[in-house]
Write an enzyme that holds these catalytic residues in place. Structure first.
Site: not given
Ligand code: PBG
Ligand code: ZN
Length: 329
Positions: A120, A122, A130, A195, A205, A217, A233, A248, A274, A313
């Site tokens: 990605c 970002c 992204c 996603k 983040r 986003r 998708e 996700k 996260s 995690y």
């Molecule tokens: C990057 C990405 C993100 C996550 C994984 N890859 C963040 C986002 O899309 O803002 C999130 C992972 C997490 O929250 O643990 N695009």
């Molecule tokens: Zn990203």
């Protein structure tokens, strides 16, 4: 099946029977551990909202990855925090970018540990989006080219699998074509197929320093209200050559995981993100829940919903619990 001829409790009456009729199992080989690799030396900075998770420089990533490997966790997924960010995320596809260097070090020191990379922009763009910005929005087709370059450079550095998380249309095809044209037809793609634009990414983040500097986003990540869109998708990604599909976040989207599990015959992954981690950790630290138990229950819920792989995690804790055999899953 009427009481008293049928009694559901008979088969739950003792631990042996409970183990024998268990429908779902969890294994350490289901786990993928996310790691944040930061530019510099001697860095090991705990993420405030993610106790136990660190931004670390390469030597510390190596040390923790060794521990992960010894616990039997087969793979890590890497996120990079580069020295400098710019409008086009140059470090994402730089030969000596943060991730490229981390991959080389990991594959040299721990060749048996599978290295997956998050693909990605970002983490590498100064605006935190992204992809490439045009007229105030992420430009899909211009971004595809960079994602393909980023994937290729990860694989050239030794990555075993790439995982695009950007949600641009056509990225799996673009990445597949570039990898194939450069002799990497054996490298699998795990696509973040469904996603969602989620508040659960908040702590990440902070960890990846990737908060969008303007807007959000929602023009590329999915609306949490949509289920059929997830099927579309995923279908696009399957047709473009994805090898593994991911949903996700995890817990709030178990229905989507089940749906895609029924619809497609590819291996399914789920990202226990996260914010999900932070909530369990926070409640656990406060003594409000039994953290170990809730973690294992969460993991088995992913397996029950149809996941083959879990990005989490909690992976080290789960591996330790499985090893100790103190949790029955
Ligand atoms: C990057 C990405 C993100 C996550 C994984 N890859 C963040 C986002 O899309 O803002 C999130 C992972 C997490 O929250 O643990 N695009
Ligand atoms: Zn990203």
């Amino acid at each position: 099946m009427f009481y008293p001829t049928f009694r559901a409790r008979r088969i739950r009456g003792n631990e042996t029977f409970r183990r024998m009729v268990k429908e779902t199992t969890l294994s350490v080989t289901d786990l993928i551990y996310p790691m944040f690799s930061a530019f510099g030396k001697g860095i090991k900075k705990e993420i405030g909202s993610m106790p136990g998770i660190y931004q670390q420089s390469i030597e510390n990533v190596l040390e923790e990855a060794q521990e992960v490997f010894e616990l039997g966790v087969p793979a890590v997924i890497l996120f990079g925090i580069p020295e400098v960010k710019d409008a086009i995320g140059s470090d994402a596809y730089a030969e000596h970018g943060i991730i490229q260097e981390t991959i080389r070090a990991l594959k040299k020191e721990i060749p048996g540990l599978a290295v997956i990379t998050d693909v990605c922009m970002c983490e590498y763009t100064d605006h935190g989006h992204c992809g490439i910005i045009k007229d105030g929005d992420v430009d899909n087709d211009a971004t595809l080219e960079l994602l393909a370059r980023e994937s290729l450079s990860h694989v050239q550095a030794g990555a075993d699998m790439v995982a695009p998380s950007d949600m641009m249309d056509g990225r799996v095809a673009a990445i597949r074509e570039t990898l194939d044209n450069n002799g990497f037809s054996k490298i699998p793609i795990m696509s973040y197929a469904a996603k969602y634009a989620s508040g659960y990414y908040g702590p990440f983040r902070e960890a990846a320093e990737s908060t969008p500097q303007f807007g959000d986003r929602r023009s590329y990540q999915m609306d949490p209200a949509n289920r059929l869109e997830a099927v579309r998708e995923a279908r696009m990604d399957v047709e473009e050559g994805a090898d593994i599909l991911m949903v996700k976040p995890g817990l709030p989207y178990l229905d989507i995981l089940r749906e895609l599990r029924e619809e497609f015959d590819l291996p399914m992954a789920v990202y226990n993100v996260s914010g999900e981690y932070s909530m369990i950790k926070a409640a656990g630290l406060k003594g409000w829940i039994d953290e170990d138990r809730v973690v294992m229950e969460t993991m088995i819920s992913f397996k029950r919903a149809g996941a083959d792989l879990i990005l989490t995690y909690h992976a080290k804790d789960v591996a330790r619990m499985l090893k100790a055999g103190n949790v029955i899953y």
